[in-house]
Design an enzyme around this catalytic site. Structure first.
Site, short mmCIF file in Angstrom:
data_model
loop_
_atom_site.label_atom_id
_atom_site.label_comp_id
_atom_site.label_asym_id
_atom_site.label_seq_id
_atom_site.Cartn_x
_atom_site.Cartn_y
_atom_site.Cartn_z
N HIS A 192 0.75 -1.17 0.15
CA HIS A 192 0.01 0.05 0.02
C HIS A 192 1.00 1.16 -0.06
CE1 HIS A 192 -3.99 -1.98 0.24
NE2 HIS A 192 -2.93 -2.94 1.05
N ASP A 197 1.99 -3.29 -9.59
CA ASP A 197 1.50 -4.75 -10.51
C ASP A 197 2.01 -4.59 -11.66
OD1 ASP A 197 0.42 -5.14 -7.71
OD2 ASP A 197 -1.51 -5.19 -8.32
C1 GLA Z 1 -3.07 -4.34 -5.18
C2 GLA Z 1 -2.88 -2.88 -6.08
C3 GLA Z 1 -1.71 -2.43 -5.90
C4 GLA Z 1 -1.34 -2.26 -4.41
C5 GLA Z 1 -1.37 -3.34 -3.40
C6 GLA Z 1 -1.08 -3.21 -2.25
O1 GLA Z 1 -2.25 -5.15 -5.54
O2 GLA Z 1 -3.39 -3.25 -7.47
O3 GLA Z 1 -1.45 -1.17 -6.56
O4 GLA Z 1 -1.68 -0.82 -4.01
O5 GLA Z 1 -2.69 -3.83 -3.71
O6 GLA Z 1 0.33 -2.74 -2.09
#
Ligand code: GLA
Length: 377
Positions: free
Chosen positions: A15, A152
């Site tokens: 996060h 991601d």
């Molecule tokens: C999900 C979101 C990412 C990131 C994570 C927490 O995977 O797609 O962008 O915020 O949660 O780290």
């Protein structure tokens, strides 16, 4: 043509991406595959194997976005690519893979990435990893409506074999880091699934933006929460509700853990890295409050297994996977013990995966027999 994109693990830095911080993800050796052949018309026929779903898209009339489901990601990618100037062509596309959906391993970003690559390739164009990641991120945040950061999509587009990636999510500068040599990451599904588009991530995102706005009244040059110092947070605590204070405390402490984890990876200090994973879980559970009882239990089981150096929930939270770092010499026993304990806890066969070397995003010559056999049937 065949294409693949890996999933992703996140070693640490949870996060932080949408708060402007740095994160340390890596590619995961589970994939989304696409088989695609072009046609000289403006209609894409897609088959989504996971749900036996057929989707037809007229490239001249891409429907308005839907809240969930694979269609929304497909429509979103087509819109993002079209608006970026790619002249997409019609064709037949089959999408499959062995990356579990809705389990915190970025199946949606993996789908966006491999589909984006295939559609760009079909129209005879090329794209570099960072640009592809930005297009995919735009598709997900603007068109699907999930307020995710760019971690991601960058992790998947930039994944390299046996490398972690330190990504600065403000500048998007990145640096490859070594994988631990004396230990291995193990993933386990806690038995409860989640969907990103269900609003839980958006609520945390909004909480961060509210906290940032409150702090900016006193610190006008603060651009994001990841820039906040511990002293500043404590000094301005009165501006924040208890909930917003805890959100900020997670961000501030996780920023410090990422920096220490980066040193631990460079120095091969696996024990230090394991300790940081444990601390990260406590912060995500107690301060950021994105864990759940199933994730907490999975992390507890992982830590009880001999050889575990540390464990934490991984990804957005509210279900999905936990990640552990395990000494190589105890790995096989650990996996057996974990599988037994977790299967008893959830009442069905547990999903446990030992993380191997992930192949990068790209065109491939061969894919799994299961996927290939479905292409010819
Ligand atoms: C999900 C979101 C990412 C990131 C994570 C927490 O995977 O797609 O962008 O915020 O949660 O780290």
């Amino acid at each position: 043509m065949l294409y693949q994109a890996p999933g992703r693990i996140n070693i640490i830095g949870e996060h932080l991406d949408y708060n402007g911080g740095s994160v340390i993800p890596a590619g995961l050796d589970l994939y989304t595959w696409v088989a695609a052949e072009g046609q000289n018309d403006r209609v894409l026929q897609l088959h989504f194997m996971h749900q036996e779903l057929d989707i037809t898209v007229d490239l001249d009339a891409v429907p308005a976005m839907q809240a969930t489901g694979p269609e929304s990601y497909i429509h979103a990618m087509i819109r993002a690519l079209t608006e970026a100037g790619y002249e997409l062509k019609g064709g037949n596309v089959v999408i499959g893979g062995n990356l579990p959906l809705g389990a915190g391993m970025s199946s949606s970003a993996s789908l966006e990435t491999v589909l984006g690559l295939a559609l760009i390739d079909l129209c005879g164009d090329t794209v570099d990893g960072s640009t592809l990641a930005r297009l995919c991120h735009r598709a997900e945040s603007e068109f699907v409506g999930v307020q995710c950061g760019v971690m991601d999509q960058l992790a998947i587009s930039l994944a390299e074999v046996r490398r972690a990636i330190l990504i600065n999510c403000t500048t998007q500068q990145h640096q490859q880091l070594p994988f631990p040599g004396r230990s291995t990451f193990v993933l386990a599904h806690c038995g409860r699934s989640r969907q990103l588009a269900d609003g839980s991530l958006n609520r945390r995102h909004d909480g961060c933006m509210t906290a940032l706005g409150l702090l900016q009244q006193a610190i006008p040059n603060l651009r994001n929460l990841a820039e906040l110092g511990v002293d500043q947070l404590l000094h301005h605590r009165d501006l924040l509700s208890e909930e917003h204070f805890r959100i900020c405390r997670h961000v501030v402490s996780e920023v410090q853990r990422v920096s220490l984890a980066c040193d631990a990876l460079k120095d091969g200090e696996d024990e230090d890295l394991g300790r940081l994973l444990n601390e990260s879980h406590t912060s995500l559970r107690d301060d950021y409050r994105v864990s759940c009882k199933e994730l907490d239990h999975t992390v507890k089981l992982m830590r009880q297994c001999k050889g575990t150096l540390g464990a934490r929930m991984m990804g957005a939270g509210f279900g999905g996977c936990a990640i552990a770092l395990v000494r190589n010499e105890m790995l096989s026993d650990m996996v057996v013990d974990l599988r037994t304990g977790l299967s008893t806890a959830i009442g069905s066969a547990a999903w446990v995966h030992t993380v191997g070397s992930a192949e990068p995003v790209g065109r491939i010559e061969y894919c799994s027999e299961t996927f290939a056999s479905r292409l010819v049937s």
